[in-house]
Motif scaffolding. Structure first.
Motif, PDB file in Angstrom:
ATOM      1  N   VAL A  16      38.727  45.733  55.449  1.00 49.81           N
ATOM      2  CA  VAL A  16      38.716  46.142  54.885  1.00 49.81           C
ATOM      3  C   VAL A  16      38.970  46.941  53.696  1.00 49.81           C
ATOM      4  O   VAL A  16      37.702  47.510  52.484  1.00 49.81           O
ATOM      5  N   PRO A  17      39.857  46.255  52.252  1.00 49.28           N
ATOM      6  CA  PRO A  17      39.779  47.298  51.297  1.00 49.28           C
ATOM      7  C   PRO A  17      38.423  46.170  50.701  1.00 49.28           C
ATOM      8  O   PRO A  17      38.308  47.263  49.332  1.00 49.28           O
ATOM      9  N   SER A  18      38.231  45.239  50.854  1.00 54.16           N
ATOM     10  CA  SER A  18      37.040  43.783  50.014  1.00 54.16           C
ATOM     11  C   SER A  18      36.003  45.390  50.152  1.00 54.16           C
ATOM     12  O   SER A  18      34.980  44.756  49.127  1.00 54.16           O
ATOM     13  N   THR A  19      35.713  45.381  52.150  1.00 48.77           N
ATOM     14  CA  THR A  19      34.527  46.225  51.407  1.00 48.77           C
ATOM     15  C   THR A  19      34.251  47.440  50.987  1.00 48.77           C
ATOM     16  O   THR A  19      33.067  48.073  50.674  1.00 48.77           O
ATOM     17  N   ILE A  36      35.826  48.415  48.335  1.00 48.54           N
ATOM     18  CA  ILE A  36      35.651  48.611  47.170  1.00 48.54           C
ATOM     19  C   ILE A  36      33.944  48.133  46.580  1.00 48.54           C
ATOM     20  O   ILE A  36      32.989  49.047  45.974  1.00 48.54           O
ATOM     21  N   VAL A  37      33.141  47.143  48.019  1.00 50.74           N
ATOM     22  CA  VAL A  37      32.253  47.079  47.729  1.00 50.74           C
ATOM     23  C   VAL A  37      30.772  47.982  47.973  1.00 50.74           C
ATOM     24  O   VAL A  37      30.470  48.473  47.184  1.00 50.74           O
ATOM     25  N   ASP A  38      31.292  48.394  48.876  1.00 48.19           N
ATOM     26  CA  ASP A  38      30.680  49.856  49.498  1.00 48.19           C
ATOM     27  C   ASP A  38      30.588  50.818  48.188  1.00 48.19           C
ATOM     28  O   ASP A  38      29.068  51.419  47.477  1.00 48.19           O
ATOM     29  N   TYR A  39      31.363  51.614  47.182  1.00 51.06           N
ATOM     30  CA  TYR A  39      32.051  52.413  46.143  1.00 51.06           C
ATOM     31  C   TYR A  39      31.314  51.272  45.469  1.00 51.06           C
ATOM     32  O   TYR A  39      30.370  52.531  44.584  1.00 51.06           O
ATOM     33  N   PHE A  40      31.339  50.465  44.905  1.00 52.38           N
ATOM     34  CA  PHE A  40      31.013  50.607  44.124  1.00 52.38           C
ATOM     35  C   PHE A  40      29.710  49.752  43.369  1.00 52.38           C
ATOM     36  O   PHE A  40      29.380  49.847  42.284  1.00 52.38           O
ATOM     37  N   SER A  41      29.363  49.385  44.243  1.00 52.15           N
ATOM     38  CA  SER A  41      27.045  48.342  44.324  1.00 52.15           C
ATOM     39  C   SER A  41      26.770  49.827  44.281  1.00 52.15           C
ATOM     40  O   SER A  41      25.446  49.606  44.736  1.00 52.15           O
ATOM     41  N   LYS A  42      27.103  51.223  45.130  1.00 53.20           N
ATOM     42  CA  LYS A  42      25.853  52.217  44.555  1.00 53.20           C
ATOM     43  C   LYS A  42      26.095  52.526  42.869  1.00 53.20           C
ATOM     44  O   LYS A  42      24.902  53.157  42.607  1.00 53.20           O
ATOM     45  N   GLN A  43      26.205  51.605  42.211  1.00 53.81           N
ATOM     46  CA  GLN A  43      26.691  51.838  40.564  1.00 53.81           C
ATOM     47  C   GLN A  43      25.079  50.766  40.333  1.00 53.81           C
ATOM     48  O   GLN A  43      26.289  49.719  40.593  1.00 53.81           O
ATOM     49  N   ALA A  44      25.073  51.302  39.039  1.00 56.13           N
ATOM     50  CA  ALA A  44      23.686  50.295  38.727  1.00 56.13           C
ATOM     51  C   ALA A  44      24.382  48.776  37.893  1.00 56.13           C
ATOM     52  O   ALA A  44      24.251  47.684  38.067  1.00 56.13           O
ATOM     53  N   GLU A  45      25.158  48.986  38.208  1.00 53.66           N
ATOM     54  CA  GLU A  45      26.382  48.158  36.665  1.00 53.66           C
ATOM     55  C   GLU A  45      26.758  46.888  38.107  1.00 53.66           C
ATOM     56  O   GLU A  45      26.832  45.541  37.917  1.00 53.66           O
ATOM     57  N   PHE A  46      27.009  47.196  38.767  1.00 53.69           N
ATOM     58  CA  PHE A  46      27.614  46.902  40.418  1.00 53.69           C
ATOM     59  C   PHE A  46      26.756  46.827  41.280  1.00 53.69           C
ATOM     60  O   PHE A  46      26.947  46.431  42.275  1.00 53.69           O
ATOM     61  N   LYS A  47      25.418  46.513  41.422  1.00 55.69           N
ATOM     62  CA  LYS A  47      24.489  46.652  41.939  1.00 55.69           C
ATOM     63  C   LYS A  47      24.460  45.719  42.949  1.00 55.69           C
ATOM     64  O   LYS A  47      24.412  46.096  44.400  1.00 55.69           O
ATOM     65  N   GLY A  48      24.997  43.841  42.575  1.00 56.17           N
ATOM     66  CA  GLY A  48      24.956  43.088  43.428  1.00 56.17           C
ATOM     67  C   GLY A  48      26.454  42.664  44.218  1.00 56.17           C
ATOM     68  O   GLY A  48      26.330  41.786  44.653  1.00 56.17           O
ATOM     69  N   THR A 105      31.892  40.912  48.373  1.00 51.29           N
ATOM     70  CA  THR A 105      32.821  40.667  48.185  1.00 51.29           C
ATOM     71  C   THR A 105      33.721  38.893  47.788  1.00 51.29           C
ATOM     72  O   THR A 105      34.917  39.172  47.710  1.00 51.29           O
ATOM     73  N   GLU A 106      32.656  38.300  48.405  1.00 48.14           N
ATOM     74  CA  GLU A 106      32.837  36.922  47.673  1.00 48.14           C
ATOM     75  C   GLU A 106      33.867  37.058  45.879  1.00 48.14           C
ATOM     76  O   GLU A 106      34.585  36.038  45.460  1.00 48.14           O
ATOM     77  N   ASP A 107      32.590  38.479  45.200  1.00 49.30           N
ATOM     78  CA  ASP A 107      33.137  38.232  43.646  1.00 49.30           C
ATOM     79  C   ASP A 107      34.503  38.919  43.734  1.00 49.30           C
ATOM     80  O   ASP A 107      34.945  38.730  42.424  1.00 49.30           O
ATOM     81  N   LEU A 108      35.567  39.378  44.963  1.00 50.66           N
ATOM     82  CA  LEU A 108      36.406  39.825  44.133  1.00 50.66           C
ATOM     83  C   LEU A 108      37.347  38.930  44.797  1.00 50.66           C
ATOM     84  O   LEU A 108      38.467  38.960  44.634  1.00 50.66           O
ATOM     85  N   LEU A 109      37.272  37.324  44.918  1.00 49.24           N
ATOM     86  CA  LEU A 109      38.234  36.623  45.813  1.00 49.24           C
ATOM     87  C   LEU A 109      38.795  35.962  44.532  1.00 49.24           C
ATOM     88  O   LEU A 109      40.033  35.519  44.556  1.00 49.24           O
ATOM     89  N   GLU A 110      38.381  36.181  43.554  1.00 50.82           N
ATOM     90  CA  GLU A 110      38.902  35.362  42.152  1.00 50.82           C
ATOM     91  C   GLU A 110      39.160  36.386  40.808  1.00 50.82           C
ATOM     92  O   GLU A 110      37.801  37.067  41.074  1.00 50.82           O
ATOM     93  N   GLY A 111      39.760  36.257  39.861  1.00 46.89           N
ATOM     94  CA  GLY A 111      39.778  37.030  38.633  1.00 46.89           C
ATOM     95  C   GLY A 111      39.122  36.328  37.557  1.00 46.89           C
ATOM     96  O   GLY A 111      39.268  34.964  38.139  1.00 46.89           O
ATOM     97  N   GLY A 112      39.247  37.120  36.559  1.00 46.81           N
ATOM     98  CA  GLY A 112      38.610  36.298  35.296  1.00 46.81           C
ATOM     99  C   GLY A 112      37.599  37.400  34.854  1.00 46.81           C
ATOM    100  O   GLY A 112      37.750  38.076  34.867  1.00 46.81           O
ATOM    101  N   GLU A 113      37.691  37.326  33.093  1.00 43.79           N
ATOM    102  CA  GLU A 113      37.044  37.788  32.458  1.00 43.79           C
ATOM    103  C   GLU A 113      35.401  38.070  33.227  1.00 43.79           C
ATOM    104  O   GLU A 113      35.262  39.625  32.636  1.00 43.79           O
ATOM    105  N   ASP A 114      35.101  37.208  33.454  1.00 44.48           N
ATOM    106  CA  ASP A 114      33.224  37.801  34.078  1.00 44.48           C
ATOM    107  C   ASP A 114      33.470  38.056  34.989  1.00 44.48           C
ATOM    108  O   ASP A 114      32.742  38.575  35.781  1.00 44.48           O
ATOM    109  N   GLU A 138      31.654  44.102  62.523  1.00 47.93           N
ATOM    110  CA  GLU A 138      30.574  45.132  61.335  1.00 47.93           C
ATOM    111  C   GLU A 138      30.919  44.554  60.233  1.00 47.93           C
ATOM    112  O   GLU A 138      29.517  44.891  59.347  1.00 47.93           O
ATOM    113  N   LEU A 139      32.257  44.667  59.547  1.00 51.28           N
ATOM    114  CA  LEU A 139      32.433  44.422  58.006  1.00 51.28           C
ATOM    115  C   LEU A 139      31.512  43.147  57.272  1.00 51.28           C
ATOM    116  O   LEU A 139      31.951  43.144  56.597  1.00 51.28           O
TER     117      LEU A 139
END
Length: 345
Positions: free
Chosen positions: A167-170, A172-184, A187-196, A342-343
């Motif tokens: 639920v939280p990852s979905t 986060i993706v729904d919220y930020f993907s509306k911004q051009a910088e995070f359009k793509g 949820t897989e992008d949230l699994l691991e951290g790092g500079e990029d 559905e998520l």
């Protein structure tokens, strides 16, 4: 020679079919022991008496022995009921779906209702929380926002957790993907951290309690966990329950793992309702007669009115479910969990 070969072949086939028949019959035979698997959230020593109470009622009504399988990893409980090592499992909605996907014979039996005593309000809440002293970084006036979680150290529970990941990852993706910088963003992008990556660092608490302690101990800046799994350890210090801005404090006598962060406070910046967690059964290892018996037991007034199972308000007992009005266990079907499915689409 031909007669000998035919005899041997017949013997082999007889053994094979006998084995298959024994295997099929053994799957739903009248067993002596029922094994219940518990997620890490409900596996702590402080909940031993609550787990045992459910087992005690089942034992008294069925004549079966109940064995509790506690775990330290979500996947262990999911696999246990999927492969038949456990007959019953108390899983989150996402965990149930994963177990059902592994084995369609895993089916939901009951879920705790809402205060109405029905499925209509059978929800709990997924929280995004920050340490109280940092809440202004996620606030604009009297509104709360997740804009500044990007680039932070973030703690999930487990990627098999409904309210601690799915639920939280979905959201986060729904919220930020509306911004051009995070359009793509996915949820897989949230699994691991790092500079990029989206988060600077990603931690997993292994349980909701563990994720909360990751936050309160300073290992994480933001953490996902749910209200019900930490309710035995924290109390409302300010604001309204399950609303952004609410402040919770760890109780002075909190059991492990909160005993290391007694008195610490955290604030909610996001709150999302989630479908309640089911008791699921493996219908290959629990025959129809026993399934019907378990359903009758779990939805009975004896379970509903047991104060070690549904704990009254004001009680200090560490139980599994809270009783504020008409809460009870109610029958549920697989399709009820489709909103969680559905998520993933």
């Amino acid at each position: 020679m031909k007669k000998t070969l035919l005899f041997l072949l017949s013997l082999v086939m007889l053994v094979v079919f006998a084995g298959c028949s024994a295997s099929a019959g053994g799957a739903t035979e009248d067993k002596d022991t029922l094994t219940i698997a518990w997620l890490p959230n409900e596996s702590g020593a402080d909940l031993t008496e609550a787990r045992d109470e459910i087992g005690k009622v089942i034992e008294e009504k069925t004549g079966k022995k109940v064995k509790h399988q506690t775990t330290t990893d979500y996947i262990v409980a999911i696999e246990a009921v999927a492969n038949g090592n456990a007959d019953i499992a108390f899983l989150g909605a996402q965990g149930y779906i994963e177990a059902h996907n592994k084995n369609e014979k895993v089916l939901p039996l009951v879920v705790p209702s809402g205060a109405s005593g029905t499925l209509e309000d059978a929800v709990y809440y997924s929280w995004l929380a920050v340490n109280k002293e940092n809440v202004k970084d996620y606030q604009s006036g009297d509104k709360f926002s997740i804009d500044n979680i990007q680039g932070k150290k973030f703690s999930f529970v487990s990627n098999s957790s409904t309210s601690g990941f799915k639920v939280p990852s979905t959201g986060i993706v729904d919220y930020f993907s509306k911004q051009a910088e995070f359009k793509g963003l996915t949820t897989e992008d949230l699994l691991e951290g790092g500079e990029d990556n989206f988060f600077n660092e990603v931690l997993y608490g292994g349980s909701h309690q563990g994720s909360a302690v990751n936050l309160l101990s300073g290992k994480a800046d933001v953490a996902a966990f749910c209200d019900t799994c930490v309710s035995n350890y924290v109390e409302l210090a300010d604001g309204e329950d399950n609303r952004p801005g609410a402040v919770y404090q760890v109780k002075k006598d909190a059991a492990e793992p909160f005993n290391t962060v007694v008195g610490k406070e955290f604030s909610l910046i996001s709150v999302t309702p989630v479908l309640n967690a089911p008791f699921a059964i493996n219908s290959e290892t629990v025959n129809e007669e026993l399934q019907a018996q378990l359903l009758e037991i779990m939805t009975s007034d004896e379970i509903t009115n047991n104060e070690k199972i549904f704990v009254p308000e004001g009680s200090e007992f560490s139980g599994l479910f809270k009783k504020s009005k008409d809460e009870r266990l109610v029958e549920v079907e697989d399709a009820w969990f489709n909103p969680i499915r559905e998520l993933s689409k």
